[in-house]
Write a protein that holds these residues in place. Structure first.
Motif, short mmCIF file in Angstrom:
data_model
loop_
_atom_site.label_atom_id
_atom_site.label_comp_id
_atom_site.label_asym_id
_atom_site.label_seq_id
_atom_site.Cartn_x
_atom_site.Cartn_y
_atom_site.Cartn_z
N UNK B 685 0.87 -1.18 0.00
CA UNK B 685 0.00 0.00 0.00
C UNK B 685 0.90 1.23 0.00
N UNK B 686 0.34 2.38 -0.31
CA UNK B 686 1.16 3.60 -0.26
C UNK B 686 1.66 3.86 1.16
N UNK B 687 2.93 4.19 1.27
CA UNK B 687 3.54 4.45 2.58
C UNK B 687 4.31 5.76 2.46
N UNK B 688 4.17 6.60 3.46
CA UNK B 688 4.93 7.84 3.48
C UNK B 688 6.23 7.59 4.25
N UNK B 691 7.11 9.99 7.12
CA UNK B 691 6.49 9.71 8.40
C UNK B 691 7.19 8.57 9.10
N UNK B 721 6.32 9.32 -0.80
CA UNK B 721 5.41 8.18 -0.96
C UNK B 721 6.07 7.04 -1.73
N UNK B 726 4.27 -0.67 5.31
CA UNK B 726 4.75 0.38 6.21
C UNK B 726 5.35 -0.16 7.49
#
Lengths: 245, 811
Positions: B685-688, B691, B721, B726
């Motif tokens: 999934x998209x992960x920043x 962060x 991103x 994550x």
């Protein structure tokens, strides 16, 4: 450790926290006794059962303000209890899951089932009390006026924020998110909740815009450990802001 | 599922053949012996005579009462005195014998002197013979018309001139003897030849030659008439006017006509009388005086006489004399011999039919028929025997269609049985294969009742073959599509089916050829399977004769063992490039259960083995690293029990707590490792990353604070991103940072940086620790690696492996 060791003043005066009637499902007596000791010392009244059957019977007889569920038990599992509670028609009390299984999939599972929050064993006293406190706060009416927490001070009347006494320029969305988080310290806030607070409408489409704004807020407001804050993202679900030593 | 039809068709064909042979043999034998096809045989015989024509006889001359003579002398009959004159003239030329082919039963009442003159002339010549005509009566008896007494007494010999015509009215045969009550009458030709030979004519045969010819004709027991009897014919019984007797024909011979009518040299009666004929032409020859003029009626069709020109009786007699003289008279094969020959020919063909293809069989039929006819011709010309070939040819031509018919019937029965079997099998196949995999052929269903029975069967067979092909294609494609390498080999270990995976594995250099091969046609491999497997084992390795397991013999033994006892075997194989394989060998059997080959599949288990190895590592790790803190706790508990009550507890409890924390950390590390191992890129999934970096910095805050280390975060102000997990990414960065902190001393400057590098994000950690010694750098991405001489570092450094499996960035 005792409750007197809690270093920080709660963001709201302790008097506003009413004592809770808590149901605890836990099969290991040592953990149960420790948690009961901590909760009772904090002024709550904790009722403990070690088996799913007994616990279910207790829930059906009496009413509680908060339920703490262990996951794995000899005669069943906590998520079964949670599912039953959430499927019943009468409004169920908030649920905090206490589990030794802390990976993303498991957490997502119990949050999907309707748990309000979760704790991973070994449970720390501060953490437990903070989460319970967050639940209790929700029960009391959200207060207006200024919010003061840590090095931050928010005046909701003037919509101004001060960090270490100095004014802080925040965007409208960042401000809304910060207020939401400060009012719900120690609570798990879903992205939907954050979006509703910042954008004023129900979320649609991607969650990335929430993440971006939270990320900016972290930088602008200095929500880092160095400043006594911990802003953690919870497995693609949401965020939690905590005040730490 | 028995394959009986083939056996049945062979067996039934053999029985059919025998029946056909017996029936045809009886038929042919009967036809041959009974001369059912006489007419055809006559045609053949006439043709044969045409083939064996001879030059005209040199020593026979006909003095012809021809049209010219009639024109010159006047109408027939002529005065006997004229004949006397002729005889006198002829006698002067000294012929060997004179056959006066005139029937003279009655004395010349009007001119008795002419009778006397003729008799006198005959006596003077001394070698004149006269015919006895047998007038066959209706009651089966014959009335013999012999010359009247005066003439008979003057003749040198008498003989019958009976000519038995065949049913088609053609004169072909002659009887050398006619037997009656109390007498035996030779044929006039034979009698004349006797007379001529007595006069010294002929080729050394002497008097016996004609007689021997007669006896050779098979008239058993018939005594050859002696010249003495011929010399005194006057008192012969048959000379009586009212004599009647049944006649028995004896010594039948076929007349070998040398040519058509006119073949024998003729001189005209009138010309002789006029003295126009040179005496030289007549000297020493046999002369026959007879009517040749068409108006006189004494002529018969012969095999060679052609359409409108029948042969005069006198010329037939000339032919008989010629034949007798040169012993060229022909005999007919008896019924038994004829039947035997016919049946032999028939069997010659029947045997050929049994072994030859229909086309060759037709050729054989034609050849045997032609051969039979030619043999008959040759036998006639060279052996003087006539074999009537029609019955045989008839049988031969009957044999071919009959045999073809029976064969066709047998084939049809076989086809029916096979098709029934196929319908059963096809039902099975359709049950086994997916719907639509085997399409029903339109030919299989048959298009209507009017269709030819055979065309329909052929259509069915065609459909069956189509189903078979489709089934084969389905299986071939299934085989080709298998992800594992599969080969099928025969008892000699020769690979005749190999799917693409197998080719790629076993015949690596085969690429070019593979392109030319259709994907659904797994082709045979050139090398025996044991050699291929041995080759695979040592591929890339130096050839070492000493490595026993890689020898082809090892695999040969394994294959044979499976083929013999039918039990499947699975053996490991490590190839030259370090991959591990499981080789499964299973025998495959014919429908009768006899193992005829082996199906061998190679499944790669490298990954499986790696996982097993790692699991062993984990178990080892658990048994050691995880147990040691617990053991330490137990010792501390023992210590606590043994302590004196005055001694403080705090130190012990602190240490117990530390050990427990360590156990938990290890378990978390193992769980995280497991999650990293089972990472599913599809669930990313998209992960920043920014962060993540911040949260790691927060997480590290208490530690760095305690160590008075300065951790600064660089480049994480904006979102970064990526697509990934994550939790694991955070864990990986944390591990990096924790290690940096652990290995850096008090008050160190730590720098956690995030920066973009093209499509990638680079997360780096800088410390001022001692660094990883160069020799350990290659090991850095192994798991559970720890730089040994650092006793204080207790955290399991298993995270770099997770780093390596970290997800690709977002585009």
């Amino acid at each position: 450790m005792t409750t007197t060791q809690t270093p920080d003043k709660p963001t709201l005066p302790p008097t506003q926290i009413e004592p809770l009637r808590i149901a605890l499902l836990e099969d290991v007596p040592e953990f149960a006794e420790q948690m009961m000791a901590w909760l009772n010392a904090a002024g709550h009244r904790c009722h403990w059962q070690a088996s799913v059957s007994e616990f279910t019977r207790m829930l059906s007889r009496e009413s509680f303000d908060l339920v703490l569920l262990d996951w794995q038990l000899p005669d069943g599992s906590g998520d079964e209890v949670l599912r039953r509670m959430r499927s019943s028609t009468e409004p169920a009390p908030p649920v905090i899951f206490v589990t030794s299984r802390g990976d993303a999939v498991d957490v997502a599972h119990i949050l999907d089932l309707g748990a309000d929050d979760y704790l991973v064993k070994p449970v720390r006293q501060l953490e437990l009390l903070a989460r319970v406190r967050a639940i209790a706060r929700r029960r009391s009416a959200a207060s207006a006026g200024s919010i003061e927490a840590g090095n931050l001070r928010v005046d909701t009347a003037t919509r101004s924020v001060q960090r270490d006494g100095l004014p802080l320029e925040l965007g409208a969305k960042e401000y809304a998110i910060l207020v939401l988080m400060l009012r719900n310290l120690d609570r798990l806030l879903s992205r939907e909740q954050i979006y509703e607070a910042g954008w004023g409408r129900a979320m649609s489409g991607t969650t990335r815009t929430v993440d971006t704004h939270v990320s900016q807020l972290r930088t602008h407001a200095g929500l880092t450990m160095a400043n006594g804050w911990r802003l953690s993202s919870i497995y693609q679900r949401g965020y939690r802001l905590e005040r730490v030593g | 599922m028995k394959h009986r039809p083939h056996v049945t068709v062979a067996g039934s064909l053999a029985a059919e053949w025998l029946w056909l042979a017996l029936v045809l043999s009886v038929l042919v034998a009967a036809a041959s012996a009974g001369q059912w096809l006489q007419r055809l045989d006559r045609v053949a015989y006439d043709l044969a005579l045409h083939t064996w024509r001879r030059p005209p006889p040199a020593d026979i001359v006909i003095v012809a009462i021809d049209q010219e003579s009639l024109d010159a002398i006047g109408r027939w009959p002529w005065s006997r005195a004229l004949h006397a004159a002729l005889l006198d003239r002829l006698a002067k030329a000294k012929p060997a014998a004179i056959l006066l082919d005139l029937i003279l039963p009655e004395p010349d009442e009007a001119d008795p002197a002419s009778d006397a003159a003729l008799a006198a002339a005959m006596r003077r010549a001394g070698n004149v013979t006269l015919p006895v005509y047998a007038d066959m009566l209706r009651n089966g008896n014959a009335r013999l018309l012999a010359p009247h007494d005066g003439l008979a007494a003057a003749a040198a010999a008498l003989g019958h001139i009976h000519l038995e015509l065949d049913a088609d009215g053609v004169a072909r045969r002659v009887y050398l003897q006619e037997r009656g009550d109390g007498f035996v009458l030779p044929h006039l030709a034979a009698a004349t030849l006797e007379v001529a030979r007595a006069r010294g004519m002929g080729n050394g045969g002497g008097a016996a030659s004609a007689a021997s010819a007669a006896s050779a004709a098979g008239a058993s027991g018939a005594a050859t008439p002696a010249p003495a009897a011929l010399g005194a014919p006057a008192d012969a019984l048959f000379l009586r006017k009212d004599f009647r007797s049944p006649l028995q024909h004896d010594s039948e011979l076929l007349i070998p006509f040398g040519g058509p009518t006119g073949h024998v040299r003729r001189v005209s009666y009138a010309a002789v009388l006029r003295g126009e004929v040179d005496a030289q032409e007549l000297a020493g020859r046999v002369l026959l005086i007879g009517a040749t003029a068409p108006g006189l009626g004494d002529s018969y069709p012969t095999p060679l006489s052609g359409g409108g020109l029948p042969m005069p009786g006198v010329e037939i007699n000339a032919n008989v004399i010629d034949a007798l003289q040169h012993k060229t008279l022909l005999r007919e094969l008896g019924p038994v011999a004829s039947a035997f020959c016919s049946v032999s020919l028939l069997w010659l063909l029947l045997v050929s039919l049994a072994v030859l293809s229909p086309r060759a069989a037709l050729l054989a039929t034609l050849l045997t028929s032609a051969g039979g006819v030619l043999a008959a011709l040759a036998l006639l010309g060279l052996g003087g025997l006539w074999f009537a070939p029609s019955a045989a040819v008839f049988g031969l031509f009957l044999a071919y269609p009959l045999w073809s018919w029976r064969r066709l019937e047998a084939a049809a029965r076989f086809l029916d049985a096979e098709l029934a079997q196929h319908d059963h099998d096809a039902g099975l196949a359709q049950a086994l294969l997916p719907v639509g995999a085997v399409a029903a052929s339109p030919a299989l269903e048959g298009r209507g009742h009017w269709q030819d029975v055979f065309a329909r069967r052929i259509g069915q067979a065609h459909g069956a073959a189509a189903v078979l092909r489709q089934t084969r294609t389905v299986f071939a494609q299934s085989l080709a599509g298998l992800p594992m390498a599969v080969v099928v080999c025969d008892r000699q270990h020769q690979v005749f089916l190999a799917n693409e995976a197998a080719r790629g594995l076993l015949v690596p250099g085969d690429g070019g050829r593979l392109d030319a091969v259709p994907a659904d046609r797994p082709l045979p491999l050139p090398t025996p399977l044991p050699n291929l497997l041995a080759e695979l084992q040592r591929a890339g390795q130096p050839v070492d004769r000493g490595t026993a397991p890689s020898a082809p013999a090892h695999w040969r033994r394994l294959l044979d063992q499976t083929l013999d006892d039918g039990a499947a075997a699975t053996v490991p194989l490590a190839d030259g490039s370090g991959r591990a394989w499981l080789v499964s060998i299973a025998a495959y059997a014919r429908v009768d259960g006899h193992a005829v080959g082996a199906i061998v599949s190679l499944t790669e288990v490298t990954e499986l083995q790696r996982l097993q190895r790692e699991e062993r590592d984990v178990v080892h790790f658990l048994s050691h690293d995880l147990r040691s803190p617990q053991n330490a706790v137990l010792s501390l508990v023992d210590l606590a029990r043994a302590r004196s009550p005055a001694e403080p507890m705090a130190g012990l409890l602190l240490r117990i707590g530390q050990h427990a924390e360590r156990s938990l950390a290890l378990i978390d590390a193992i769980l995280m490792q497991q999650r990293a191992d089972r990472l599913d890129p599809n669930a990313f999934a998209p992960v920043d990353l920014a962060q993540c970096v911040h949260e790691v910095a927060d997480q590290l805050w208490p530690v760095t604070q305690a160590r008075k280390q300065q951790l600064s975060v660089i480049g994480a102000d904006a979102s970064a991103w990526v697509r990934g997990n994550g939790e694991l990414l955070r864990r990986a960065i944390a591990n990096l940072a924790v290690n940096a902190s652990n290995y850096s001393g008090q008050g160190a400057q730590l720098e956690l940086a995030l920066r973009q590098d093209g499509k990638h994000w680079l997360c780096s950690m800088r410390d001022n620790g001692p660094g990883v010694p160069a020799q350990y750098l290659p090991l850095l991405f192994g798991r559970h690696f720890r730089v040994p001489p650092e006793p204080g570092a207790t955290a399991a450094a298993c995270k770099p492996a997770a780093c390596r499996t970290s997800p690709p960035p977002l585009p």
